[in-house]
Design a protein around this motif. Structure first.
Motif, PDB file in Angstrom:
ATOM      1  N   ARG A   1       0.833  -1.201   0.000  1.00 60.15           N
ATOM      2  CA  ARG A   1       0.000   0.000   0.000  1.00 60.15           C
ATOM      3  C   ARG A   1       0.862   1.242   0.000  1.00 60.15           C
ATOM      4  NH1 ARG A   1      -5.612  -0.889   1.492  1.00 60.15           N
ATOM      5  NH2 ARG A   1      -5.532   1.216   0.687  1.00 60.15           N
ATOM      6  N   LEU A   2       0.330   2.259  -0.599  1.00 61.17           N
ATOM      7  CA  LEU A   2       0.820   3.621  -0.368  1.00 61.17           C
ATOM      8  C   LEU A   2      -0.440   4.403  -0.045  1.00 61.17           C
ATOM      9  CD1 LEU A   2       3.310   4.557  -3.261  1.00 61.17           C
ATOM     10  CD2 LEU A   2       3.856   4.192  -0.865  1.00 61.17           C
ATOM     11  N   ASP A   3      -0.355   5.335   0.870  1.00 62.66           N
ATOM     12  CA  ASP A   3      -1.533   6.141   1.168  1.00 62.66           C
ATOM     13  C   ASP A   3      -1.982   6.889  -0.085  1.00 62.66           C
ATOM     14  OD1 ASP A   3      -1.021   5.434   3.787  1.00 62.66           O
ATOM     15  OD2 ASP A   3       0.059   7.293   4.207  1.00 62.66           O
ATOM     16  N   MET A   4      -3.231   7.239  -0.097  1.00 62.91           N
ATOM     17  CA  MET A   4      -3.750   8.013  -1.221  1.00 62.91           C
ATOM     18  C   MET A   4      -2.895   9.267  -1.450  1.00 62.91           C
ATOM     19  SD  MET A   4      -7.649   8.932  -1.708  1.00 62.91           S
ATOM     20  CE  MET A   4      -8.282  10.191  -2.764  1.00 62.91           C
ATOM     21  N   ASP A   5      -2.437   9.866  -0.354  1.00 58.14           N
ATOM     22  CA  ASP A   5      -1.679  11.110  -0.481  1.00 58.14           C
ATOM     23  C   ASP A   5      -0.180  10.921  -0.611  1.00 58.14           C
ATOM     24  OD1 ASP A   5      -3.870  12.642  -0.445  1.00 58.14           O
ATOM     25  OD2 ASP A   5      -3.841  12.985   1.723  1.00 58.14           O
ATOM     26  N   THR A   6       0.255   9.685  -0.731  1.00 59.87           N
ATOM     27  CA  THR A   6       1.684   9.430  -0.920  1.00 59.87           C
ATOM     28  C   THR A   6       1.944   9.175  -2.400  1.00 59.87           C
ATOM     29  OG1 THR A   6       1.823   8.413   1.269  1.00 59.87           O
ATOM     30  CG2 THR A   6       3.622   7.934  -0.240  1.00 59.87           C
ATOM     31  N   GLY A   7       3.042   9.722  -2.896  1.00 60.77           N
ATOM     32  CA  GLY A   7       3.412   9.497  -4.292  1.00 60.77           C
ATOM     33  C   GLY A   7       4.639   8.602  -4.382  1.00 60.77           C
TER      34      GLY A   7
ATOM     35  N   THR B   1       4.461  16.342   2.808  1.00 63.60           N
ATOM     36  CA  THR B   1       4.355  15.530   1.588  1.00 63.60           C
ATOM     37  C   THR B   1       5.244  14.313   1.749  1.00 63.60           C
ATOM     38  OG1 THR B   1       6.201  16.568   0.412  1.00 63.60           O
ATOM     39  CG2 THR B   1       4.025  17.553   0.096  1.00 63.60           C
ATOM     40  N   LEU B   2       4.797  13.222   1.137  1.00 62.04           N
ATOM     41  CA  LEU B   2       5.537  11.965   1.280  1.00 62.04           C
ATOM     42  C   LEU B   2       5.638  11.281  -0.077  1.00 62.04           C
ATOM     43  CD1 LEU B   2       6.843  10.201   3.501  1.00 62.04           C
ATOM     44  CD2 LEU B   2       4.694   8.949   3.641  1.00 62.04           C
ATOM     45  N   GLU B   3       6.823  10.781  -0.326  1.00 58.66           N
ATOM     46  CA  GLU B   3       7.102  10.194  -1.634  1.00 58.66           C
ATOM     47  C   GLU B   3       8.001   8.976  -1.437  1.00 58.66           C
ATOM     48  OE1 GLU B   3       7.016  12.432  -4.604  1.00 58.66           O
ATOM     49  OE2 GLU B   3       8.155  11.107  -5.930  1.00 58.66           O
TER      50      GLU B   3
ATOM     51  N   ASN C   1       0.685   0.475   8.621  1.00 57.38           N
ATOM     52  CA  ASN C   1      -0.198   1.516   8.118  1.00 57.38           C
ATOM     53  C   ASN C   1       0.318   2.915   8.472  1.00 57.38           C
ATOM     54  OD1 ASN C   1      -2.534   2.447   6.898  1.00 57.38           O
ATOM     55  ND2 ASN C   1      -3.645   2.482   8.852  1.00 57.38           N
ATOM     56  N   ARG C   2       0.486   3.772   7.486  1.00 59.52           N
ATOM     57  CA  ARG C   2       0.890   5.175   7.656  1.00 59.52           C
ATOM     58  C   ARG C   2       2.114   5.297   8.560  1.00 59.52           C
ATOM     59  NH1 ARG C   2      -2.979   8.409   5.579  1.00 59.52           N
ATOM     60  NH2 ARG C   2      -2.385  10.255   6.753  1.00 59.52           N
ATOM     61  N   GLN C   3       3.015   4.365   8.410  1.00 59.40           N
ATOM     62  CA  GLN C   3       4.120   4.272   9.360  1.00 59.40           C
ATOM     63  C   GLN C   3       5.015   5.514   9.388  1.00 59.40           C
ATOM     64  OE1 GLN C   3       6.145   0.569   9.406  1.00 59.40           O
ATOM     65  NE2 GLN C   3       7.909   1.370  10.522  1.00 59.40           N
ATOM     66  N   VAL C   4       5.429   5.961   8.236  1.00 60.91           N
ATOM     67  CA  VAL C   4       6.360   7.102   8.227  1.00 60.91           C
ATOM     68  C   VAL C   4       5.650   8.355   8.750  1.00 60.91           C
ATOM     69  CG1 VAL C   4       7.791   8.586   6.770  1.00 60.91           C
ATOM     70  CG2 VAL C   4       7.736   6.116   6.355  1.00 60.91           C
ATOM     71  N   ARG C   5       4.406   8.518   8.349  1.00 61.85           N
ATOM     72  CA  ARG C   5       3.651   9.683   8.846  1.00 61.85           C
ATOM     73  C   ARG C   5       3.558   9.642  10.372  1.00 61.85           C
ATOM     74  NH1 ARG C   5       0.980  12.092   4.366  1.00 61.85           N
ATOM     75  NH2 ARG C   5       1.050  10.690   2.599  1.00 61.85           N
ATOM     76  N   ARG C   6       3.269   8.451  10.892  1.00 61.34           N
ATOM     77  CA  ARG C   6       3.115   8.345  12.349  1.00 61.34           C
ATOM     78  C   ARG C   6       4.455   8.525  13.062  1.00 61.34           C
ATOM     79  NH1 ARG C   6       0.678   3.347  14.229  1.00 61.34           N
ATOM     80  NH2 ARG C   6       1.298   2.283  12.347  1.00 61.34           N
TER      81      ARG C   6
ATOM     82  N   THR D   1      12.396   3.362   0.931  1.00 62.84           N
ATOM     83  CA  THR D   1      12.867   4.683   1.350  1.00 62.84           C
ATOM     84  C   THR D   1      11.855   5.747   0.944  1.00 62.84           C
ATOM     85  OG1 THR D   1      15.156   3.980   1.149  1.00 62.84           O
ATOM     86  CG2 THR D   1      14.767   6.346   1.153  1.00 62.84           C
ATOM     87  N   TYR D   2      11.593   6.636   1.881  1.00 55.73           N
ATOM     88  CA  TYR D   2      10.600   7.700   1.666  1.00 55.73           C
ATOM     89  C   TYR D   2      11.266   9.054   1.856  1.00 55.73           C
ATOM     90  CZ  TYR D   2       7.359   3.867   2.157  1.00 55.73           C
ATOM     91  OH  TYR D   2       6.690   2.679   1.973  1.00 55.73           O
ATOM     92  N   LEU D   3      10.904   9.970   1.010  1.00 57.69           N
ATOM     93  CA  LEU D   3      11.328  11.349   1.195  1.00 57.69           C
ATOM     94  C   LEU D   3      10.149  12.094   1.814  1.00 57.69           C
ATOM     95  CD1 LEU D   3      13.364  13.620   0.763  1.00 57.69           C
ATOM     96  CD2 LEU D   3      12.429  13.921  -1.536  1.00 57.69           C
TER      97      LEU D   3
HETATM   98  N1  URA Z   1       4.407   5.396   5.286  1.00 60.66           N
HETATM   99  C1  URA Z   1       3.337   6.224   5.296  1.00 60.66           C
HETATM  100  O1  URA Z   1       3.098   6.903   6.277  1.00 60.66           O
HETATM  101  N2  URA Z   1       2.578   6.277   4.206  1.00 60.66           N
HETATM  102  C2  URA Z   1       2.821   5.559   3.078  1.00 60.66           C
HETATM  103  O2  URA Z   1       2.082   5.681   2.109  1.00 60.66           O
HETATM  104  C3  URA Z   1       3.924   4.719   3.090  1.00 60.66           C
HETATM  105  C4  URA Z   1       4.709   4.648   4.206  1.00 60.66           C
END
Ligand code: URA
Length: 212
Positions: free
Chosen positions: A75-81, A172-174, A156-161, A106-108
């Protein structure tokens, strides 16, 4: 070599790659081109699913001319590119997502505020999330408000959290790397078939031997 458990003992034998089970040295082998592997540069605003009951735009709307029944890997969140793999290779997809194989992503993240070195250290050591501790991450500052975070879990939404916990919510997340695939060379919303060396690298990353 065996086809459907019978020795393949005459040259020119015809095999239906969709139906026949071919083994060599006890392992199932698949001829090339049976599976389809797609890399997309996902734009924000699209849901990562094959079918959205709420009728929103999905990543499948961005793909045309592909007969194989590919589906998104993870998964990628709807708002993640960013980088998204789609395939009909169930074994590879399963392994790419399974924590046992620890495939790094890896996420920016552009975040609110300017995270201190202390905040980055916290992320690197592993912050506590409500569903349990996040494993240590690799974190690199890209500019005062942008960090690169490499994780091998897929919660779920790990990097955001994680960023939220250290006081710097994501703006923004990519996704910029998925295992051995770094960058895509694709414009936003575009896709391409993976090169055979890219498929091989993905398979090697999850102990599938890298044969195509
Ligand atoms: N982490 C997030 O928070 N969102 C994603 O879409 C992927 C990883």
């Amino acid at each position: 070599m065996y086809v459907n458990d019978r020795p393949a003992d005459h040259p020119g034998m015809r095999i239906d790659p969709e139906r026949d089970r071919v083994t060599y040295g006890g392992r199932v082998v698949r001829p090339p081109d049976v599976c389809t592997y797609i890399l997309m540069n996902k734009p924000r605003g699209f849901v990562v699913t094959v079918d959205d009951p709420q009728g929103r735009r999905t990543v499948m709307d961005l793909i045309d001319g592909v007969e194989a029944r590919v589906y998104p890997v993870g998964r990628l969140d709807m708002d993640t590119g960013g980088l998204l793999i789609l395939t009909d290779d169930g074994d590879l997809a399963h392994r790419l997502m399974h924590p046992r194989f620890g495939v790094e992503k890896t996420y920016l993240a552009e975040v609110r505020g300017r995270p201190t070195d202390g905040a980055l250290d916290q992320l690197a050591k592993g912050v506590h999330l409500e569903d349990g501790p996040a494993a240590p991450a690799r974190v690199r500052r890209r500019n005062p408000s942008a960090i690169e975070v490499t994780i091998h879990e897929g919660r779920n939404r790990q990097v955001r959290r994680m960023c939220e916990v250290v006081g710097h919510p994501v703006q923004t997340l990519e996704r910029v790397a998925f295992g051995p695939l770094v960058g895509s060379g694709l414009d936003r919303g575009k896709w391409r078939h993976l090169e055979s060396n890219e498929v091989k690298a993905l398979k090697q990353a999850v102990d599938l031997g890298g044969g195509v």
